[in-house]
Design an enzyme around this catalytic site. Structure first.
Site, short mmCIF file in Angstrom:
data_model
loop_
_atom_site.label_atom_id
_atom_site.label_comp_id
_atom_site.label_asym_id
_atom_site.label_seq_id
_atom_site.Cartn_x
_atom_site.Cartn_y
_atom_site.Cartn_z
N ARG A 78 1.26 -1.11 -0.01
CA ARG A 78 0.09 0.03 -0.40
C ARG A 78 0.98 1.42 0.45
O ARG A 78 0.35 2.51 -0.59
CB ARG A 78 -0.89 0.02 0.54
CG ARG A 78 -1.67 1.33 1.45
CD ARG A 78 -3.01 0.84 2.32
NE ARG A 78 -4.42 1.39 1.74
CZ ARG A 78 -5.03 2.42 2.54
NH1 ARG A 78 -4.48 3.07 3.78
NH2 ARG A 78 -5.96 3.55 2.12
N HIS B 204 0.39 4.60 -2.71
CA HIS B 204 0.53 5.60 -2.55
C HIS B 204 1.24 6.68 -3.11
O HIS B 204 0.96 8.06 -3.57
CB HIS B 204 -0.32 5.73 -1.10
CG HIS B 204 -1.91 5.09 -0.52
ND1 HIS B 204 -2.38 5.77 0.21
CD2 HIS B 204 -2.56 4.55 -1.20
CE1 HIS B 204 -3.67 5.24 0.16
NE2 HIS B 204 -3.89 4.66 -0.93
N HIS C 184 -6.46 -5.65 -3.98
CA HIS C 184 -6.52 -6.21 -2.87
C HIS C 184 -7.69 -8.00 -2.30
O HIS C 184 -8.11 -7.57 -0.61
CB HIS C 184 -8.36 -5.71 -2.63
CG HIS C 184 -8.42 -4.15 -2.45
ND1 HIS C 184 -9.45 -3.29 -3.15
CD2 HIS C 184 -7.36 -2.93 -1.49
CE1 HIS C 184 -8.61 -2.05 -2.62
NE2 HIS C 184 -7.64 -1.40 -2.26
N TRP D 48 -10.11 -8.99 2.81
CA TRP D 48 -11.22 -8.78 1.67
C TRP D 48 -11.51 -10.52 1.42
O TRP D 48 -12.19 -10.64 1.14
CB TRP D 48 -10.75 -8.06 1.01
CG TRP D 48 -11.76 -6.89 -0.14
CD1 TRP D 48 -11.46 -6.37 -0.60
CD2 TRP D 48 -10.19 -5.81 0.67
NE1 TRP D 48 -11.65 -4.22 -0.04
CE2 TRP D 48 -10.46 -4.29 0.54
CE3 TRP D 48 -8.70 -5.66 1.16
CZ2 TRP D 48 -9.90 -3.13 0.44
CZ3 TRP D 48 -7.91 -4.52 1.72
CH2 TRP D 48 -8.43 -3.45 1.40
FE1 DDH Z 1 -6.74 -0.53 -1.19
N1 DDH Z 1 -7.67 0.06 0.49
N2 DDH Z 1 -7.81 1.15 -2.44
N3 DDH Z 1 -5.86 -0.41 -2.82
N4 DDH Z 1 -5.12 -1.54 -0.22
C1 DDH Z 1 -7.85 -0.38 1.37
C2 DDH Z 1 -6.01 -1.41 1.72
C3 DDH Z 1 -4.79 -1.90 0.73
C4 DDH Z 1 -9.07 1.43 -2.36
C5 DDH Z 1 -9.23 2.03 -0.43
C6 DDH Z 1 -9.11 1.44 0.22
C7 DDH Z 1 -5.88 0.40 -4.52
C8 DDH Z 1 -7.13 0.91 -5.06
C9 DDH Z 1 -7.69 1.37 -3.81
C10 DDH Z 1 -3.91 -2.05 -0.89
C11 DDH Z 1 -3.34 -1.62 -1.94
C12 DDH Z 1 -3.69 -1.12 -3.64
C13 DDH Z 1 -7.88 0.35 2.83
C14 DDH Z 1 -7.57 0.72 3.87
C15 DDH Z 1 -8.82 1.30 2.09
C16 DDH Z 1 -10.00 2.01 2.33
C17 DDH Z 1 -6.71 1.25 4.51
C18 DDH Z 1 -6.89 0.77 6.19
O1 DDH Z 1 -8.02 1.39 6.50
O2 DDH Z 1 -5.36 0.16 6.97
C19 DDH Z 1 -9.59 2.34 -2.73
C20 DDH Z 1 -10.74 2.96 -2.89
C21 DDH Z 1 -9.21 2.17 -4.03
C22 DDH Z 1 -9.70 2.02 -5.61
O3 DDH Z 1 -8.65 2.34 -6.71
C23 DDH Z 1 -11.07 2.51 -5.92
C24 DDH Z 1 -4.42 0.25 -5.40
C25 DDH Z 1 -5.31 -0.20 -7.18
C26 DDH Z 1 -3.46 -0.48 -5.29
C27 DDH Z 1 -2.46 -1.80 -4.85
O4 DDH Z 1 -1.94 -2.37 -4.39
C28 DDH Z 1 -2.27 -1.38 -6.51
C29 DDH Z 1 -3.64 -2.61 -0.30
C30 DDH Z 1 -2.06 -3.82 -0.40
C31 DDH Z 1 -4.35 -2.79 1.09
C32 DDH Z 1 -4.40 -3.16 2.31
C33 DDH Z 1 -3.44 -2.44 3.68
C34 DDH Z 1 -2.87 -3.25 4.28
O5 DDH Z 1 -3.11 -2.15 5.39
O6 DDH Z 1 -3.38 -4.02 4.50
#
Ligand code: DDH
Length: 288
Positions: A43, A47, A171, A187
């Site tokens: 993540r 980001h 996810h 998920w």
């Molecule tokens: Fe995500 N994500 N993500 N995400 N994401 C969250 C957690 C993780 C969205 C929202 C959230 C991607 C796209 C989207 C990962 C990877 C990726 C969380 C929860 C939210 C909310 C955070 C928390 O509470 O800790 C949304 C909206 C989108 C969207 O595209 C519409 C993408 C593209 C990726 C990627 O890696 C390419 C990962 C891994 C997590 C889990 C993190 C953790 O600490 O566990």
């Protein structure tokens, strides 16, 4: 830049194989979440990279700008200090690697270690010294929104519908934390394994609105698994749904598409010399 073609084992003074090993060796942590720092490292790289705008070339992983105010405090980045602090300890062992390279490499290593595909990665990012190039707090997707928003955000980065769906397949990893995003739960039932399970759950499980005080999210009949409104949008949008079904049916296809899209994500806004080199090719050249 251009380290890869220099043919030195420790390109730019960095032994990338040793960095990879240090990352891989410290992913597991029984006291943290589901036992691995892998998901939060993925993540962080997402980001850091996903702020990119193709319109003006701002944002992206180069600079490791999230170390600075205001990006470190953007709401979307809540909790990512866990990942940044972990990698800061690895950086102490390998001071020559840039933070921007380390953050992106860590995500690739984490994905590979959690059973995912090999991701093409190359060094060459540099670190900024301040937060002057931080982008505004509106670049990353809002989980409460739907398909139009997802298309607008990933379109700004230069991704196609297919690439968007592939990327969101990340996810399969990790979970939502109420104290970070307001959402709650994983998920899939295997949140430290990289797989196509995000898609098989999305298609094969039954999702209803969760009855709680928190923001709107969806739950399966057990109440243990979750989907965000932005995840459900992939099912409800006909063009996205076609790709979701393809990935649910064919994990190899998902791995291939994800690896390509994630490698592209990590290089947005990075000014490398020449075309990308796969990790395999770089290893064969004896560099990484
Ligand atoms: Fe995500 N994500 N993500 N995400 N994401 C969250 C957690 C993780 C969205 C929202 C959230 C991607 C796209 C989207 C990962 C990877 C990726 C969380 C929860 C939210 C909310 C955070 C928390 O509470 O800790 C949304 C909206 C989108 C969207 O595209 C519409 C993408 C593209 C990726 C990627 O890696 C390419 C990962 C891994 C997590 C889990 C993190 C953790 O600490 O566990």
């Amino acid at each position: 830049f251009g380290y890869v073609s220099m043919g030195s084992v420790h390109a730019g003074g960095v032994d990338y194989e040793a960095v990879r090993k240090a990352i891989a060796d410290t992913l597991e942590d029984e006291s943290y979440d589901d036992g691995s720092l892998g998901p939060v490292l993925v993540r962080l790289a997402w980001h850091a990279s996903g702020t990119y705008s193709k319109k003006d070339g701002t944002g992206g992983s180069n600079g490791a700008k999230m170390r600075f105010f205001p990006e470190a405090f953007h709401g979307a980045n809540n909790g990512l200090s866990v990942a940044r602090n972990h990698l800061a300890r690895i950086k102490k062992q390998f001071p020559e690697i840039s933070n921007a390279d380390l953050w992106t490499l860590a995500a690739c290593v984490a994905i590979e270690e959690m059973g995912g595909p090999e991701i093409a990665w190359r060094p060459g990012r540099t670190d900024d010294n301040d937060g002057k190039l931080c982008t505004p707090d509106d670049r990353l997707p809002d989980a409460a929104q739907g398909a139009d928003h997802v298309r607008a955000v990933f379109g700004r980065m230069g991704f196609s519908d297919r690439e968007m769906v592939a990327l969101i397949g990340a996810h399969c990893l990790g979970r939502c934390h109420e104290n970070r995003s307001g959402y709650k739960g994983p998920w899939t039932r295997a949140p430290t394994t990289f797989s196509n399970m995000y898609f098989t759950e999305l298609v094969g499980n039954r999702w209803t609105r969760k009855n709680w005080d928190g923001p709107l999210q969806y739950e399966d009949p057990t109440g243990e698994l979750m989907m965000l409104p932005a995840d459900m949008a992939l099912l409800h949008d006909p063009a996205f749904a076609v790709v979701v079904k393809e990935y649910a049916a064919d994990e190899e296809l998902f791995f291939r598409d994800f690896a390509a899209a994630f490698a592209k994500l990590l290089e947005l806004g990075c000014d490398f010399d020449g075309p990308s080199t796969t990790t395999k090719a770089v290893t064969a050249a004896g560099v990484v």
